[in-house]
Design an enzyme around this catalytic site. Structure first.
Site, short mmCIF file in Angstrom:
data_model
loop_
_atom_site.label_atom_id
_atom_site.label_comp_id
_atom_site.label_asym_id
_atom_site.label_seq_id
_atom_site.Cartn_x
_atom_site.Cartn_y
_atom_site.Cartn_z
N ASP A 30 -55.99 12.28 -5.93
CA ASP A 30 -56.39 13.43 -6.76
C ASP A 30 -55.33 14.54 -6.76
O ASP A 30 -54.62 14.72 -5.77
CB ASP A 30 -57.72 13.98 -6.22
CG ASP A 30 -58.43 14.85 -7.23
OD1 ASP A 30 -57.99 14.90 -8.40
OD2 ASP A 30 -59.43 15.49 -6.86
N HIS A 47 -49.11 12.59 -13.55
CA HIS A 47 -49.51 11.19 -13.34
C HIS A 47 -48.28 10.32 -13.06
O HIS A 47 -48.31 9.42 -12.23
CB HIS A 47 -50.27 10.66 -14.56
CG HIS A 47 -51.57 11.37 -14.78
ND1 HIS A 47 -52.47 11.58 -13.76
CD2 HIS A 47 -52.13 11.93 -15.89
CE1 HIS A 47 -53.52 12.25 -14.23
NE2 HIS A 47 -53.33 12.47 -15.52
N LEU A 141 -50.36 -7.49 1.94
CA LEU A 141 -51.24 -6.40 1.52
C LEU A 141 -51.91 -6.72 0.18
O LEU A 141 -51.24 -7.12 -0.77
CB LEU A 141 -50.40 -5.12 1.38
CG LEU A 141 -51.12 -3.90 0.77
CD1 LEU A 141 -52.15 -3.34 1.75
CD2 LEU A 141 -50.12 -2.81 0.38
C1 FPP Z 1 -56.38 12.38 -10.39
O1 FPP Z 1 -55.62 13.51 -10.72
C2 FPP Z 1 -55.68 11.16 -10.76
C3 FPP Z 1 -56.09 10.28 -11.73
C4 FPP Z 1 -57.31 10.46 -12.54
C5 FPP Z 1 -55.31 9.10 -12.03
C6 FPP Z 1 -54.62 8.45 -10.89
C7 FPP Z 1 -53.52 7.66 -11.47
C8 FPP Z 1 -52.28 7.49 -10.98
C9 FPP Z 1 -51.80 8.00 -9.68
C10 FPP Z 1 -51.27 6.74 -11.77
C11 FPP Z 1 -51.70 5.48 -12.44
C12 FPP Z 1 -52.10 4.42 -11.52
C13 FPP Z 1 -51.51 3.24 -11.36
C14 FPP Z 1 -52.15 2.23 -10.47
C15 FPP Z 1 -50.22 2.88 -12.00
P1 FPP Z 1 -56.23 14.54 -11.76
O2 FPP Z 1 -55.64 14.25 -13.09
O3 FPP Z 1 -57.72 14.50 -11.72
O4 FPP Z 1 -55.67 15.88 -11.17
P2 FPP Z 1 -56.38 17.31 -11.26
O5 FPP Z 1 -57.67 17.19 -10.51
O6 FPP Z 1 -55.40 18.18 -10.57
O7 FPP Z 1 -56.55 17.64 -12.70
#
Ligand code: FPP
Length: 250
Positions: A30, A47, A141
């Protein structure tokens, strides 16, 4: 085994007990959006930086002998984000798999998914299947990517599969025990998480692995996901190793 992952920060794992490595670590990655906002960048940059962080975590987890890493990449609720952000996340996933799958495979990593994959766009589904197919024989893994995943959605889908088996007399209702129900979930072949990590200073489960986290140890950090490093993972494991797990006993 020689580590041939491209990007790798040097980690000091001397403070963890190699005989008590958690078998299964689940991560809620997150804070990508806030990481980007702090730098006055579009959310999608966050991201992208999140994927970079992921590389380090996968290579560290693999190196220290974690068997399962389950990553919350896209939830059933994430479809409610602006459609540009949803497409950017899908594209990142596809790009990541295309670019990294060979290297993951060379490092004996097995790619799995949990979630309602049928609800994913076709072009993503194809790439996911390629990655699963290529790495299915690996026994290092296992990286379980949660896509179109929601804990409640998974439980309901599990109940539907169970109902079908009950109607077809493949299972007796008297035989229904928690471990039997576990086998109807997407994580059927994976043990419950030992440790769950959530970044960005939020203290919620957000519909992740609701059934499976009954006895999981939780670890939180204020760091945003793109800033999370292999050394932070070591810190979380070190803390985990000092906990006493009682499973309701004394
Ligand atoms: C949360 O941050 C993150 C996500 C909803 C997406 C997680 C995805 C990745 C790390 C990259 C894609 C994954 C792969 C496997 C290639 P948020 O956007 O909710 O952050 P915020 O709470 O600060 O808005």
């Amino acid at each position: 085994m020689m580590n041939i992952f491209k990007k790798k920060t040097i980690i000091d794992s001397s403070k963890i007990d190699n005989n008590k490595i958690p078998n299964h670590i689940a991560i809620i990655m997150d804070g990508n959006g806030r990481w980007a906002k702090k730098r006055k960048l579009p959310r999608t940059f966050g991201h992208r930086a999140g994927v970079e962080a992921l590389r380090d975590i996968i290579s560290t987890a693999s190196e220290i002998g974690v068997k399962n890493l389950t990553l919350y990449a896209f939830s059933t609720e994430n479809w409610n984000r602006p459609k540009e952000e949803v497409s950017a996340l899908m594209e990142l996933l596809v790009e990541y798999l295309k670019k990294e799958v060979e290297e993951l495979n060379k490092n004996n990593v097995k790619i799995n998914t949990i979630g309602d994959i049928e609800g994913m766009p076709d072009y993503a589904g194809e790439e996911i299947n390629n990655a699963k197919e290529l790495t299915k024989g690996n026994d290092g893994l296992a990286v379980n990517i949660a896509l179109n995943y929601g804990g409640r959605n998974e439980i309901i889908r599990g109940i539907k599969k169970l109902h079908k088996d009950l109607v077809e007399n493949k299972i007796n209702v008297e035989d229904l025990q928690p471990n039997v129900f576990s086998s109807y979930l997407d994580t059927a072949n994976i043990s419950d998480p030992d440790l769950l990590i959530r970044t960005s200073g939020e203290y919620r489960l957000s519909n992740f692995l609701l059934w499976q986290c009954a006895y999981t140890e939780f670890w939180f950090t204020d760091k945003y996901w793109p800033d999370f490093t292999g050394q932070d993972l070591i810190l979380a494991i070190q803390d985990y190793q000092n906990r006493i797990r009682r499973y309701g006993g004394i």
